[in-house]
Each structure stands twice: as structure tokens, then as C-alpha cells.
Design a protein around this motif. Structure first.
Motif, PDB file in Angstrom:
ATOM      1  N   GLY A 214       9.279  -5.002 -32.089  1.00  0.00           N
ATOM      2  CA  GLY A 214       8.256  -4.999 -33.131  1.00  0.00           C
ATOM      3  C   GLY A 214       7.455  -6.279 -33.063  1.00  0.00           C
ATOM      4  O   GLY A 214       7.732  -7.174 -32.253  1.00  0.00           O
ATOM      5  N   GLY A 216       5.380  -9.005 -35.863  1.00  0.00           N
ATOM      6  CA  GLY A 216       4.927  -9.375 -37.200  1.00  0.00           C
ATOM      7  C   GLY A 216       3.781 -10.357 -37.058  1.00  0.00           C
ATOM      8  O   GLY A 216       3.353 -10.671 -35.941  1.00  0.00           O
ATOM      9  N   ALA A 217       3.296 -10.857 -38.188  1.00  0.00           N
ATOM     10  CA  ALA A 217       2.182 -11.795 -38.154  1.00  0.00           C
ATOM     11  C   ALA A 217       2.576 -13.074 -37.416  1.00  0.00           C
ATOM     12  O   ALA A 217       1.773 -13.678 -36.714  1.00  0.00           O
ATOM     13  N   ILE A 221       9.093  -9.614 -31.545  1.00  0.00           N
ATOM     14  CA  ILE A 221      10.547  -9.453 -31.473  1.00  0.00           C
ATOM     15  C   ILE A 221      10.924  -8.576 -30.295  1.00  0.00           C
ATOM     16  O   ILE A 221      10.354  -7.493 -30.125  1.00  0.00           O
ATOM     17  N   LYS A 239      13.162 -13.492 -31.427  1.00  0.00           N
ATOM     18  CA  LYS A 239      11.826 -13.596 -32.019  1.00  0.00           C
ATOM     19  C   LYS A 239      11.114 -14.784 -31.394  1.00  0.00           C
ATOM     20  O   LYS A 239      11.566 -15.924 -31.510  1.00  0.00           O
ATOM     21  N   GLU A 287      20.757 -11.651 -34.898  1.00  0.00           N
ATOM     22  CA  GLU A 287      21.598 -10.457 -34.864  1.00  0.00           C
ATOM     23  C   GLU A 287      20.674  -9.239 -34.711  1.00  0.00           C
ATOM     24  O   GLU A 287      19.591  -9.209 -35.300  1.00  0.00           O
ATOM     25  N   ILE A 289      19.445  -5.815 -35.610  1.00  0.00           N
ATOM     26  CA  ILE A 289      19.572  -4.934 -36.786  1.00  0.00           C
ATOM     27  C   ILE A 289      19.788  -3.505 -36.289  1.00  0.00           C
ATOM     28  O   ILE A 289      19.055  -3.018 -35.430  1.00  0.00           O
ATOM     29  N   ASP A 362      12.305 -11.368 -43.415  1.00  0.00           N
ATOM     30  CA  ASP A 362      10.980 -11.987 -43.398  1.00  0.00           C
ATOM     31  C   ASP A 362      10.904 -13.287 -44.208  1.00  0.00           C
ATOM     32  O   ASP A 362      10.584 -13.276 -45.402  1.00  0.00           O
TER      33      ASP A 362
HETATM   34  N1  LIG Z   1      16.811  -8.733 -35.807  1.00  0.00           N
HETATM   35  C1  LIG Z   1      16.112  -7.641 -35.530  1.00  0.00           C
HETATM   36  N2  LIG Z   1      16.686  -6.571 -34.946  1.00  0.00           N
HETATM   37  C2  LIG Z   1      15.958  -5.455 -34.661  1.00  0.00           C
HETATM   38  N3  LIG Z   1      14.640  -5.320 -34.922  1.00  0.00           N
HETATM   39  C3  LIG Z   1      14.005  -6.335 -35.508  1.00  0.00           C
HETATM   40  C4  LIG Z   1      14.690  -7.548 -35.842  1.00  0.00           C
HETATM   41  N4  LIG Z   1      13.816  -8.377 -36.433  1.00  0.00           N
HETATM   42  C5  LIG Z   1      12.637  -7.736 -36.455  1.00  0.00           C
HETATM   43  N5  LIG Z   1      12.722  -6.508 -35.895  1.00  0.00           N
HETATM   44  C6  LIG Z   1      11.622  -5.535 -35.723  1.00  0.00           C
HETATM   45  O1  LIG Z   1      10.426  -6.240 -35.472  1.00  0.00           O
HETATM   46  C7  LIG Z   1       9.435  -5.986 -36.485  1.00  0.00           C
HETATM   47  C8  LIG Z   1       8.661  -7.252 -36.770  1.00  0.00           C
HETATM   48  O2  LIG Z   1       9.537  -8.170 -37.369  1.00  0.00           O
HETATM   49  P1  LIG Z   1       9.096  -9.520 -38.073  1.00  0.00           P
HETATM   50  O3  LIG Z   1      10.262 -10.000 -38.844  1.00  0.00           O
HETATM   51  O4  LIG Z   1       8.484 -10.436 -37.083  1.00  0.00           O
HETATM   52  O5  LIG Z   1       7.858  -9.128 -38.893  1.00  0.00           O
HETATM   53  P2  LIG Z   1       7.681  -8.429 -40.295  1.00  0.00           P
HETATM   54  O6  LIG Z   1       8.466  -9.128 -41.301  1.00  0.00           O
HETATM   55  O7  LIG Z   1       7.898  -6.938 -40.148  1.00  0.00           O
HETATM   56  O8  LIG Z   1       6.126  -8.665 -40.455  1.00  0.00           O
HETATM   57  P3  LIG Z   1       5.311  -9.863 -41.112  1.00  0.00           P
HETATM   58  O9  LIG Z   1       5.971 -11.148 -40.720  1.00  0.00           O
HETATM   59  O10 LIG Z   1       3.961  -9.689 -40.494  1.00  0.00           O
HETATM   60  O11 LIG Z   1       5.353  -9.565 -42.569  1.00  0.00           O
HETATM   61  C9  LIG Z   1      10.235  -5.451 -37.669  1.00  0.00           C
HETATM   62  O12 LIG Z   1       9.472  -4.613 -38.471  1.00  0.00           O
HETATM   63  C10 LIG Z   1      11.385  -4.714 -36.973  1.00  0.00           C
HETATM   64  O13 LIG Z   1      10.973  -3.423 -36.590  1.00  0.00           O
END
Ligand SMILES: Nc1ncnc2c1ncn2[C@@H]1O[C@H](COP(=O)(O)OP(=O)(O)OP(=O)(O)O)[C@@H](O)[C@H]1O
Length: 443
Positions: A214, A216-217, A221, A239, A287, A289, A362
Motif C-alpha cells: 500500500g 500512504g501520504a 509499504i 515502510k 509486524e 498485519i 497511522d
Molecule cells: N504493517 C503492515 N502490514 C500490512 N500492510 C500494511 C502495513 N502497514 C500498512 N499497510 C498497508 O499499506 C497501506 C498504507 O499504509 P500507511 O500506514 O502508510 O498509510 P495510511 O495510514 O493508510 O495512509 P495515510 O498515511 O495517507 O493516512 C495501508 O492502507 C495498508 O493497506
């Protein structure tokens, strides 16, 4: 996304929303052919530096986005659009926000990633202001007149130059989501939190990146395998941070918060930080998820502004609602004990399984405080308690049964008298008791 050609050919007549991103250097006058219908105008991703003096002819305009352009000032002409309630000028080079640009209906103002050094006193007259995004500027203060903006619920002032947290912010009766990391006044608390939580450095060469999970901003990941010397490789998530300021703040503060949060069953575990990346990119090894986890809701829409959006069919049983609420209250209590405010406690940042497990994720908006400076610490904690109260309201709205005691707790969490709100230790305790009673009556 629309095109200028479609607009010029009259193919967009009657539209309520127009999205144009074509390297425009001037505002296309053909947009005025939409005056009777146009409500949402998105001109993000162009090269604009001003708007026409007669913009007010767009009398239906409610929402204007001009992110990623070349504005150096918020155009005064915005003040002539009486219905304009949402204004976004993210990532320009804005140095001034003239008072004349403020509209009476202003509800949501986005000026993230600009060069503002001060704001006009008149911002305090924007009585409908609910969401204010100012991360990544050069502000040292907010006008004190803004203490009158009592509808403010979400404020981002991270990555600025504040030497103190404006004290009146903490008594705003609806403020629930605040991000202020990356300012001089919060640096010491951030450094202290990190110093108290040393973390392993995981060498980049021991990680094999697989597919992207995925984005995020703040970062991307990946699923990865971590090769440790003595055991077989384990599946992890990596990340890699992008480095730039986001609407919530700096990735550096997000990393610091993830690290200093420490281990808790309702938080994603951090294995270590990435060392030796070939491009010196900062990263965390997390970890993985389980795929069974789903986001509890989606982020707010243009209409809902500060409130999350749930799938229409969302329904929780009483036990599941209590279990989620208890898990998140426990996570928030754990963070507050460590001097971390999450800053974005929202259902869209909560992952849950059908079985009722929950994770608060987040840390992009997380901020640090001194847990021993009790007055400020408690005020910040009670601000986040209101965010939790909003979550409880949503859980109750989507619950199959009614739980009077949970409705009472919800009311206590959102009460306007900030100092009368319970802290998370009490909330968690109450929820544990409610779960015990609910389980007992189900037997
Ligand atoms: N530890 C993890 N294990 C599995 N998938 C993950 C994990 N962390 C993040 N992801 C996947 O990556 C995506 C982006 O994660 P991230 O935490 O960077 O951003 P977000 O919180 O979804 O977005 P933003 O920071 O833009 O609000 C998540 O929506 C999820 O699908």
C-alpha cells in the motif's frame, strides 16, 4: 478529470464539478459558461498564480481546490464567492492570506506546505471554520482572535515555527484532532521520547522486498522477508518514508512516534528501523498485519468534513462494539502514558477483524508532550478523548443493540466542558466493566 477541449466544445454544460489539470498558466474564461451550475472547481496541478477579478460570477461555487500551482498569495477575489466553504491551496508558494480572501461560509481551509509567516486577525470571524490545515509553513503563532472559532474540530500546525502551543486551542470545546509535531516547542519532548525507547537497526541487506502492500501520504509499504542470523526468514512489512511534509506533518515525527509508542496488543509492532538503505531513505520494519484486518471506515468526504464515512451495511453486535472501543481506549491510554497524542484518532485509522480484534494505526499526526506537565498533558488527552467520543457515537449508530451505559460514556467524552471529560484510564476501565456485564448477560 476533464479537458479544456471538452469545456471549449460545450460538452460540460450543466456540470456541477470541473477538474482541469493541463499545465494551465491562466484561468480559462470558458469556465464562466458554467456559472449557473458549477459547485466544485478543482484546478490543482496547473501553473496558475492568480484568479480572475470576476470569480464571484461563479455564484454557486462551494469548493475550490488549487493545490500544486504557483500562487504566492491567496487571491482576495475568493471573498466575493459567498457560498465558498472549502478552499484548498496546498503546495503553492503562498506568503500571504489577505483578510479579504476569507469567505463568511468558510468551513475547511487547506494551506498545507506553503510559506506563510502570519495569519490575519480576521480569521477569528470565520465562525463556521471546522477544519484548518496549516502544516509545513513558517508560522510562529495563530491570531488570538481565533479563540472565537468554536466550531474548530481539526487543526494541523505541524512543521512550523511555533515556540509555544497557543493556550486557547486547548479550551476549544470541539477540538478533537490536533497535530503540532515538528515545531520548536515540541522538539524536546520528541527527543526525550525517542531517547527513552532505543530501537534495533535492521540492516537493509537483511531485507528482501516483495510486492507493494500500500501507499500512504508519508510512505510506501512493502511486504518483505527479514533474514535473521539464527532463525529462518520472517515475513514483515517495510515502510519507506517519502521525506516530504504531509498534511499531518513530517515523516520524521511519525517515525519517532511509531518507535516510542512501544509494544501494545492494539498497536502495530515495530521490529526496528532500516539502516544502510542505498539512497539513505528512512524506513521502519513493522509486524505484518494479517489480511483479515479491514479499515473500520473511510476518511471524511467533502460533505462530512470531519467525520468518517461508513459502508452503508455496517452493523456491529454489542460485544464487537465494546471490544473495539475497549481495544482503542487501551491503545490511547498506553500512548498518553508515554507522552504521545495520536492526533488522528479516527475509525479510518483503525483496523478490525470480524472476530473483534482492533489495531490503532497511522502515526502521521502524532505529537509529543511532557506527561509530567500535568495541566497541558491532561488538556491534550481530553482533546483526544473527544475524538474517541466521536468514534463511540459512530459505533453506537451502527450497533444492533442499544447500550445505555455506552451512550452515557459517549456523552461524557464529548461534553463541551473539556476539563470534565474522563481520561483514557477511566474510559478503558468503564469499557472493561461494560464488556464484563455484556458477557455475563449473554450467558
Ligand atoms: N504493517 C503492515 N502490514 C500490512 N500492510 C500494511 C502495513 N502497514 C500498512 N499497510 C498497508 O499499506 C497501506 C498504507 O499504509 P500507511 O500506514 O502508510 O498509510 P495510511 O495510514 O493508510 O495512509 P495515510 O498515511 O495517507 O493516512 C495501508 O492502507 C495498508 O493497506
Amino acid at each position: 478529470m476533464h479537458t479544456l477541449d471538452q469545456l471549449r466544445a460545450g460538452k460540460l454544460a450543466g456540470t456541477t464539478r470541473l477538474d482541469l489539470s493541463e499545465g494551465l498558466t491562466e484561468f480559462p474564461t470558458e469556465i464562466f459558461e458554467l456559472t449557473d451550475t458549477l459547485e466544485i472547481l478543482n484546478l490543482s496541478g496547473n501553473k496558475l498564480s492568480n484568479l480572475p477579478a470576476d470569480l464571484g460570477r461563479l455564484h454557486q461555487l462551494r469548493i475550490l481546490f488549487c493545490s500544486d500551482n504557483q500562487f504566492t498569495s491567496v487571491p482576495e477575489v475568493l471573498g466575493q464567492c459567498p457560498r465558498l466553504s472549502m478552499v484548498g491551496f496546498k503546495a503553492n508558494q503562498i506568503r500571504t492570506l489577505p483578510a479579504a480572501a476569507l469567505t463568511p461560509a468558510l468551513r475547511w481551509l487547506i494551506l498545507t506546505d506553503n510559506q506563510l509567516r502570519e495569519l490575519p486577525t480576521e480569521l477569528g470571524t470565520c465562525k463556521f471554520l471546522q477544519k484548518l490545515m496549516l502544516a509545513g509553513n513558517q508560522l510562529t503563532a495563530l491570531p488570538e482572535s481565533m479563540a472565537a472559532c468554536t466550531r474548530l474540530e481539526l487543526v494541523r500546525i505541524a512543521a512550523n515555527r511555533f515556540t509555544e502551543l497557543p493556550p486557547w486551542l486547548l479550551s476549544l470545546s470541539r477540538l478533537s484532532w490536533l497535530a503540532y509535531a515538528g515545531n520548536p516547542f515540541s522538539e524536546a519532548a520528541e527527543q526525550l521520547a525517542v531517547a527513552h525507547h532505543p530501537i534495533a537497526t535492521i540492516d537493509w541487506d537483511t531485507l528482501t522486498l516483495e510486492h507493494q502492500l500500500g501507499e500512504g501520504a508519508s510512505g510506501v509499504i512493502y511486504q518483505a522477508r527479514w533474514h535473521q542470523p539464527v532463525s529462518s526468514p520472517v515475513g514483515v512489512a517495510v515502510k519507506l518514508f517519502k521525506g516530504a511534509v504531509t498534511s499531518d506533518g513530517l515523516p520524521h515525527s511519525e517515525m519517532a512516534a511509531c518507535i516510542s509508542a512501544g509494544a501494545h496488543p492494539n498497536l502495530v509492532a515495530v521490529e526496528g528501523k532500516v539502516g544502510g538503505h542505498p539512497a539513505d531513505t528512512e524506513g521502519l520494519v513493522l509486524e505484518l498485519i494479517e489480511p483479515a484486518f479491514r479499515n473500520l471506515a473511510s476518511p471524511p468526504s467533502l460533505v462530512s468534513c470531519t467525520r468518517d464515512v461508513y459502508d452503508s451495511g455496517t452493523r456491529f453486535g454489542v460485544e464487537a462494539a465494546l471490544q473495539i472501543a475497549h481495544g482503542i481506549a487501551a491503545a490511547a491510554e498506553h500512548l498518553h502514558e508515554r507522552g504521545i497524542m495520536h492526533g488522528d484518532l479516527y475509525a479510518h485509522n483503525i483496523l478490525t477483524t470480524e472476530a473483534g480484534a482492533s489495531l490503532l494505526s497511522d502515526f502521521g499526526a502524532a505529537c509529543f508532550f511532557d506527561p509530567e506537565a500535568l495541566e497541558t498533558a491532561h488538556a491534550l488527552q481530553r482533546l483526544e478523548v473527544r475524538a474517541f467520543g466521536c468514534l463511540l457515537e459512530e459505533l453506537l449508530n451502527h450497533c444492533r443493540g442499544s447500550i445505555d451505559a455506552l451512550a452515557d460514556l459517549q456523552q461524557r467524552c464529548v461534553q463541551p466542558n473539556v476539563s470534565a471529560r474522563p481520561l483514557f484510564a477511566e474510559i478503558r476501565h468503564t469499557l472493561a466493566e461494560l464488556r464484563r456485564l455484556a458477557l455475563g448477560s449473554a450467558k
